[in-house]
Design a protein around this motif. Structure first.
Motif, PDB file in Angstrom:
ATOM      1  N   ALA A 131       0.827  -1.206   0.000  1.00 18.10           N
ATOM      2  CA  ALA A 131       0.000   0.000   0.000  1.00 18.10           C
ATOM      3  C   ALA A 131       0.860   1.255   0.000  1.00 18.10           C
ATOM      4  N   VAL A 132       0.591   2.137  -0.950  1.00 19.79           N
ATOM      5  CA  VAL A 132       1.255   3.433  -1.011  1.00 19.79           C
ATOM      6  C   VAL A 132       0.322   4.476  -0.409  1.00 19.79           C
ATOM      7  N   GLY A 133       0.650   4.976   0.773  1.00 19.59           N
ATOM      8  CA  GLY A 133      -0.135   6.008   1.421  1.00 19.59           C
ATOM      9  C   GLY A 133      -1.479   5.528   1.946  1.00 19.59           C
ATOM     10  N   LYS A 134      -2.264   6.485   2.408  1.00 21.29           N
ATOM     11  CA  LYS A 134      -3.560   6.189   3.016  1.00 21.29           C
ATOM     12  C   LYS A 134      -4.526   5.570   2.015  1.00 21.29           C
ATOM     13  N   ALA A 135      -4.557   6.102   0.795  1.00 26.46           N
ATOM     14  CA  ALA A 135      -5.471   5.569  -0.220  1.00 26.46           C
ATOM     15  C   ALA A 135      -5.129   4.132  -0.557  1.00 26.46           C
ATOM     16  N   GLY A 136      -3.846   3.837  -0.662  1.00 22.92           N
ATOM     17  CA  GLY A 136      -3.431   2.472  -0.949  1.00 22.92           C
ATOM     18  C   GLY A 136      -3.800   1.520   0.173  1.00 22.92           C
ATOM     19  N   LEU A 137      -3.686   1.987   1.409  1.00 20.41           N
ATOM     20  CA  LEU A 137      -4.035   1.154   2.553  1.00 20.41           C
ATOM     21  C   LEU A 137      -5.526   0.849   2.570  1.00 20.41           C
ATOM     22  N   GLU A 138      -6.335   1.846   2.257  1.00 24.17           N
ATOM     23  CA  GLU A 138      -7.778   1.615   2.187  1.00 24.17           C
ATOM     24  C   GLU A 138      -8.118   0.614   1.085  1.00 24.17           C
ATOM     25  N   LEU A 157      -1.207  -6.656   6.598  1.00 27.43           N
ATOM     26  CA  LEU A 157      -0.064  -6.522   7.492  1.00 27.43           C
ATOM     27  C   LEU A 157       0.202  -5.055   7.794  1.00 27.43           C
ATOM     28  N   SER A 158       0.719  -4.781   8.962  1.00 29.94           N
ATOM     29  CA  SER A 158       1.040  -3.413   9.359  1.00 29.94           C
ATOM     30  C   SER A 158       2.233  -2.894   8.565  1.00 29.94           C
ATOM     31  N   ALA A 159       2.465  -1.587   8.675  1.00 36.40           N
ATOM     32  CA  ALA A 159       3.630  -0.992   8.019  1.00 36.40           C
ATOM     33  C   ALA A 159       4.912  -1.613   8.554  1.00 36.40           C
ATOM     34  N   ALA A 170       8.886   1.958   2.831  1.00 33.81           N
ATOM     35  CA  ALA A 170       8.182   2.838   1.890  1.00 33.81           C
ATOM     36  C   ALA A 170       6.673   2.661   1.895  1.00 33.81           C
ATOM     37  N   TYR A 171       6.161   1.614   2.549  1.00 34.52           N
ATOM     38  CA  TYR A 171       4.747   1.281   2.391  1.00 34.52           C
ATOM     39  C   TYR A 171       3.980   1.388   3.700  1.00 34.52           C
ATOM     40  N   ALA A 172       2.698   1.739   3.570  1.00 37.03           N
ATOM     41  CA  ALA A 172       1.825   1.930   4.732  1.00 37.03           C
ATOM     42  C   ALA A 172       1.266   0.617   5.245  1.00 37.03           C
ATOM     43  N   GLY A 173       1.512  -0.446   4.574  1.00 39.36           N
ATOM     44  CA  GLY A 173       1.020  -1.767   4.932  1.00 39.36           C
ATOM     45  C   GLY A 173       1.012  -2.617   3.682  1.00 39.36           C
TER      46      GLY A 173
END
Length: 427
Positions: A131-138, A157-159, A170-173
């Motif tokens: 996931a890249v950033g908040k949008a990627g995590l969602e 998985l967590s960051a 580099a990734y939010a999760g």
């Protein structure tokens, strides 16, 4: 292949030798003739031959010449489309059938590798959709929820855990999919071909289909060197289709994709960069992917073509991107570079076509070739055998329709990726 080191790159350097084949000469007969020597065609040949069907497969160049021998090597379940969207496009019956079939498709790959002892560097520790950033995590959380509702072995998985598994913060999760994994794609398709030949299939390479005609209740496919008559034709040439089934390519838009492979990394770095050998890709629109091979080479790829100015632009970007992800790789040299073509359909979903009586084929894999191609090959074999009627297939029969503005869109994707990478877009 064809004296072009950028067609198959690392995979050709490290794959076991292809099975011995020859071009078709003369006129022969079979029960089924298959056009295309990639995952779908070879899988269909294997499954049909194991049931006693006489199969002749025609490949224009070499086994695995198309997307089967050029891709990243991620064994993914499903398609790019969110699971809940597929029934909305295909309807509830076909939608759920396709989700079930493709969700479990990586398990068939594992089964065939084990059964036929295919030496293809298979890794079964899953993949990570990063996931890249908040949008990627969602996005990955929603994808996880939808697959988990269908019983898939997936979790977010967590960051921190993602950083531990990948070696970069580099990734939010990430979404861990334990159905999935990686393999050496050219080695896998060559292994399938060896298994098919051992079961009794005949494979002719350097034998492009140039025409077809109906002769009574049978079909005749002609090549430059001969012909094959058969009851059934299975069209499995996908985006590299030419000749009688060029329309299959024309209903898809070209998306080029490249890969660079580093030299083998030092043992100390292998302890921190992908120590579990998961395959990875991210949520960006111009996505990046990375994975490790058996020798410890990091394979790093993205959208774009390694030709003309694209070669220097994408190579320079790849080095910058790797340095940002993994500072210890600053100055790392690339051992191989290659690229191929992904065919994209209008809705990012595959197609099933009945071109004529007993002339059928799946196509439109949208960058998900390994597992879908393998399971579609088995599915079409079952259809030919009479085990699955048209009504029982995972996709409805659709007409072949040329993609609108396909040349313009393909040029846009290639140029857009080059502009993004030239501008130094973040990984």
């Amino acid at each position: 292949m064809l004296n072009d080191p950028r067609s198959h790159g690392l995979w050709e350097k490290t794959a076991p030798a292809a099975p011995r084949t020859s071009a078709l000469t003369g006129d022969i007969a079979a029960d089924v003739v298959i056009v295309g020597g990639g995952y779908t065609g070879i899988s269909a040949a294997l499954h049909l031959t194991e049931k006693g069907v006489k199969v002749v497969l025609l490949e224009a160049t070499e086994v695995g010449f198309g997307g089967a021998g050029r891709n990243v090597g991620l064994i993914n379940g499903g398609m790019w489309v969110m699971p809940s969207e597929i029934p909305g496009v295909l309807g509830p019956v076909y939608g759920e059938r396709l989700l079930d079939l493709l969700g479990n498709a990586p398990l068939l790959v594992r089964e065939l590798v084990e059964k036929h002892e295919i030496d293809c560097e298979i890794e079964k520790n899953g993949t990570l959709h990063c996931a890249v950033g908040k949008a990627g995590l969602e996005e990955i959380r929603e994808r996880c929820r939808q697959w988990a509702e269908r019983g898939a072995d997936v979790r977010v998985l967590s960051a921190e855990e993602t950083a531990r598994r990948t070696g970069t913060s580099a990734y939010a999760g990430s979404l861990l999919d334990m159905r999935a994994g990686t393999l050496q794609p050219l080695a896998y398709v060559r292994g399938l071909a060896k298994a098919a030949i051992a079961a009794g299939a005949t494979i002719h390479t350097g034998s492009a289909a140039v025409s077809t005609e109906r002769a009574g209740d049978r079909w005749i496919i002609r090549t430059k060197g001969g012909s094959v008559s058969a009851d059934w034709i299975v069209v499995a040439s996908e985006f590299y289709s030419t000749g009688p089934w060029e329309a299959v390519r024309n209903e898809q838009v070209l998306l080029p994709y490249f890969n660079f492979a580093t030299v083998p990394l030092p043992k100390e770095l292998l302890k921190t960069i992908l120590p579990g050998r998961e395959g990875c890709w991210d949520t960006r629109e111009v996505l990046s992917s990375f994975r490790m091979d058996r020798a410890g080479r990091l394979i790093f790829g993205s959208v774009g073509a390694l030709r003309n100015t694209g070669l220097s632009v994408h190579r320079a970007w790849a080095k910058r991107a790797l340095k940002r992800l993994f500072p210890a790789l600053a100055g790392i040299e690339f051992e191989a570079e290659w690229y191929g073509r992904i065919g994209m359909t209008s809705d990012a979903l595959p197609r099933f076509h009945a071109f004529a009586p007993k002339v059928v084929g799946f196509s439109g894999y949208n960058g998900r070739g390994i597992a879908p191609g393998t399971v579609f090959g088995k599915t079409i074999a079952r259809h030919v055998l009479g085990e699955l009627s048209e009504a029982d297939l995972p996709l409805p029969v659709t007409a072949v329709e040329k993609a609108s503005l396909r040349t313009l869109k393909g040029a846009y994707y290639e140029a857009g990726a080059q502009i993004a990478h030239f501008a130094g877009a973040r990984v």
